[in-house]
Design a protein around this motif. Structure first.
Motif, short mmCIF file in Angstrom:
data_model
loop_
_atom_site.label_atom_id
_atom_site.label_comp_id
_atom_site.label_asym_id
_atom_site.label_seq_id
_atom_site.Cartn_x
_atom_site.Cartn_y
_atom_site.Cartn_z
N LEU A 27 0.82 -1.21 0.00
CA LEU A 27 0.00 0.00 0.00
C LEU A 27 0.85 1.26 0.00
CD1 LEU A 27 -2.76 -0.87 2.63
CD2 LEU A 27 -3.12 -0.55 0.19
N GLU A 28 0.37 2.28 -0.67
CA GLU A 28 0.97 3.60 -0.62
C GLU A 28 0.19 4.42 0.41
OE1 GLU A 28 1.01 7.44 -3.47
OE2 GLU A 28 1.83 5.62 -4.39
N ILE A 29 0.81 4.70 1.54
CA ILE A 29 0.10 5.36 2.64
C ILE A 29 0.61 6.79 2.80
CG2 ILE A 29 -0.46 5.30 5.10
CD1 ILE A 29 0.14 2.30 5.06
N THR A 30 -0.32 7.73 2.84
CA THR A 30 0.00 9.13 3.09
C THR A 30 -0.78 9.59 4.32
OG1 THR A 30 0.30 9.58 0.72
CG2 THR A 30 -0.09 11.49 2.16
N LEU A 31 -0.09 10.24 5.24
CA LEU A 31 -0.75 10.76 6.44
C LEU A 31 -0.57 12.27 6.50
CD1 LEU A 31 -1.00 9.25 9.93
CD2 LEU A 31 -0.24 11.63 9.73
N VAL A 32 -1.67 12.96 6.74
CA VAL A 32 -1.67 14.42 6.80
C VAL A 32 -1.86 14.88 8.24
CG1 VAL A 32 -2.79 16.54 5.99
CG2 VAL A 32 -2.67 14.54 4.48
N SER A 33 -0.89 15.64 8.74
CA SER A 33 -1.02 16.29 10.05
C SER A 33 -0.05 17.46 10.08
CB SER A 33 -0.71 15.31 11.19
OG SER A 33 0.65 14.94 11.19
N ARG A 34 -0.28 18.38 11.00
CA ARG A 34 0.54 19.59 11.02
C ARG A 34 2.02 19.28 11.25
NH1 ARG A 34 -2.72 23.44 15.08
NH2 ARG A 34 -3.39 21.40 15.83
N LYS A 35 2.28 18.33 12.14
CA LYS A 35 3.66 17.97 12.44
C LYS A 35 3.77 16.45 12.50
CE LYS A 35 4.57 22.04 15.38
NZ LYS A 35 4.97 22.48 16.74
N PRO A 36 4.97 15.90 12.26
CA PRO A 36 5.16 14.45 12.40
C PRO A 36 5.36 14.08 13.87
CG PRO A 36 7.20 15.45 11.68
CD PRO A 36 6.19 16.57 11.74
N GLU A 37 4.33 14.31 14.67
CA GLU A 37 4.43 14.02 16.09
C GLU A 37 3.09 13.55 16.64
OE1 GLU A 37 5.77 17.77 17.71
OE2 GLU A 37 3.70 18.37 18.21
N TYR A 38 3.18 12.85 17.75
CA TYR A 38 2.01 12.29 18.42
C TYR A 38 2.03 12.74 19.87
CZ TYR A 38 -0.68 8.60 20.83
OH TYR A 38 -1.55 7.91 21.63
N VAL A 39 0.92 13.28 20.34
CA VAL A 39 0.80 13.70 21.74
C VAL A 39 -0.04 12.66 22.48
CG1 VAL A 39 0.03 15.48 23.34
CG2 VAL A 39 0.95 16.13 21.09
N TYR A 40 0.53 12.09 23.52
CA TYR A 40 -0.18 11.08 24.31
C TYR A 40 -1.02 11.79 25.38
CZ TYR A 40 -1.07 6.81 26.96
OH TYR A 40 -1.68 5.75 27.60
N TYR A 41 -2.25 12.11 25.01
CA TYR A 41 -3.11 12.93 25.85
C TYR A 41 -3.43 12.31 27.22
CZ TYR A 41 -3.76 16.33 22.14
OH TYR A 41 -3.52 17.30 21.20
N PRO A 42 -3.59 10.97 27.34
CA PRO A 42 -3.89 10.43 28.67
C PRO A 42 -2.85 10.76 29.73
CG PRO A 42 -4.39 8.80 26.99
CD PRO A 42 -3.68 9.93 26.30
N GLY A 43 -1.61 11.01 29.32
CA GLY A 43 -0.56 11.31 30.28
C GLY A 43 -0.53 12.75 30.75
N LEU A 44 -1.34 13.63 30.13
CA LEU A 44 -1.33 15.04 30.51
C LEU A 44 -1.76 15.25 31.96
CD1 LEU A 44 -2.91 16.68 27.32
CD2 LEU A 44 -0.50 16.57 27.92
N ILE A 45 -2.54 14.31 32.50
CA ILE A 45 -3.02 14.46 33.88
C ILE A 45 -1.88 14.49 34.89
CG2 ILE A 45 -5.26 13.39 33.40
CD1 ILE A 45 -4.08 10.79 34.68
N TRP A 46 -0.70 13.98 34.52
CA TRP A 46 0.42 13.88 35.45
C TRP A 46 1.38 15.06 35.37
CZ3 TRP A 46 0.82 8.27 33.41
CH2 TRP A 46 -0.06 7.45 34.12
#
Length: 377
Positions: A27-46
């Protein structure tokens, strides 16, 4: 070679990447997002208590994309054309043979004075601001609450507020400052956390009472000021306000012919397909799905929907009828920084286990396990 475009680099988007690549190396996969990063939101509580810095929850995805042979497009979706076969973006038009929309939701910020409240799940900057504000306070009143989308009650993310609330109570006690602060919890709901199940609601309210947290329930929100929260029935002081508004669809949906739910999300069927659009799927907070009214807006649910979307899209590529559905289940640990209450729910049972240290460490282990797949080379 089939071309798949994914919008979004959150839970659903990255799960879709892994499922697609595992199923079909060509497969040819293209992903669109502002930055090549992932924020793990569940950890924000800490972050407010210092268990996490915030920056360690932001994962650089460049090596992951290289390993998965994904083309990352640094931009934002702006619309659709050619019946969904072209995604319009700030980077330019992107053609596809299949599209998965996983761009998350958008908080509804219509309440007067909402600029005086911090929306903690907006990201690392928001929780760092909470940390710094509390550190600088000698005492005072802290209010935390949430509301839903009035046109789609299930479109909300209230769970993290419980964790920020109990975490703050725990943090202030450890700092020997709890007696200098008043903690308030507010929501228009009479039974907050009802999607977790009746037992969980009773447990949460009992814990608030035990911790000396004042509750303000069942009254419609009217607005905020720098020092007050106002509802239709009362007004109370707040030197710091944390508020999670209801969730609606992304602004770019307005530039498409995508079918919308009453709350503004993309309408989906039980297979995560978008009606009226061939080989267009939606997963996670962007979508409105058939199911029970307690269906959660959380990462686990987004993962399940993304896997179903991938199975069905690949079935269509192979000329088969897309039949895969997704389980509707809620699994969460309501954390307090050093312990946690486990809540699990599906259409057959509702399990609530009392708060214990084991569940806090289980949540931390899950974080490590989940992020390892994106951190590893």
């Amino acid at each position: 070679m089939q071309r798949v475009t994914i919008v979004g680099a959150g839970f659903a988007g990255l799960t879709a990447v892994r499922a697609l690549r595992k199923a079909d190396p060509s497969l040819e996969i293209t992903l669109v997002s502002r930055k090549p990063e992932y924020v793990y939101y569940p950890g924000l509580i800490w972050v407010p208590s210092g268990l996490r810095t915030g920056d360690d929850l932001v994962i650089d995805l460049e090596r992951f994309f290289e390993r998965m042979r994904v083309k990352h497009v640094p931009g934002e979706a702006t619309g659709l054309s050619a019946d969904g076969r072209i995604l319009e973006t700030t980077y330019g038009p992107i053609e596809n043979d299949g599209l998965i929309i996983a761009s998350g939701g958008r908080f509804i910020k219509k309440l007067p004075g909402i600029e005086h409240a911090i929306v903690p799940c907006e990201g690392v900057a928001a929780v760092k601001a909470i940390r710094d504000r509390v550190k600088a306070m000698d005492g005072g009143s802290i209010a935390m609450g949430f509301a839903s989308n009035p046109k789609e009650q299930s479109s909300m993310r209230g769970g993290p507020i419980f964790e920020f609330l109990f975490g703050m109570d725990n943090q202030l006690r450890k700092e020997k400052r709890r007696d200098k602060f008043d903690l308030h919890f507010f929501t228009p709901a009479e039974r907050p956390g009802n999607r977790l199940g009746p037992k969980a609601v009773d447990g949460l309210l009992a814990e608030m009472k035990r911790c000396g947290i004042e509750t303000h329930l069942g009254s419609k929100m009217k607005g905020f000021s720098e020092t007050k929260v106002t509802t239709e029935s009362e007004e109370f002081d707040a030197d710091l306000i944390l508020f999670m508004p209801g969730v609606t669809g992304n602004a770019w949906f307005d530039n498409t012919g995508l079918p919308r739910s009453p709350g503004g999300l993309v309408q989906a069927d039980a297979q995560c397909r978008v009606p009226g659009f061939e080989r267009v799927y939606v997963a996670g907070d962007s979508g409105s799905f058939p199911g029970p009214d307690w269906m959660p807006k959380q990462g686990h649910m987004a993962d399940l929907q993304a896997r179903a979307a991938v199975k069905n899209l690949l079935a269509e590529f192979a000329g088969r009828e897309p039949k895969a559905g997704f389980r509707v289940e809620l699994i969460c640990i309501v954390d307090t920084n050093d312990s946690g209450m486990l809540v699990a729910r599906n259409e057959k049972f509702n399990l609530v286990l009392p708060s214990m240290k084991l569940f806090h460490w289980l949540k931390r282990f899950f974080e490590w396990m989940y992020l390892h797949r994106y951190r590893s080379a």
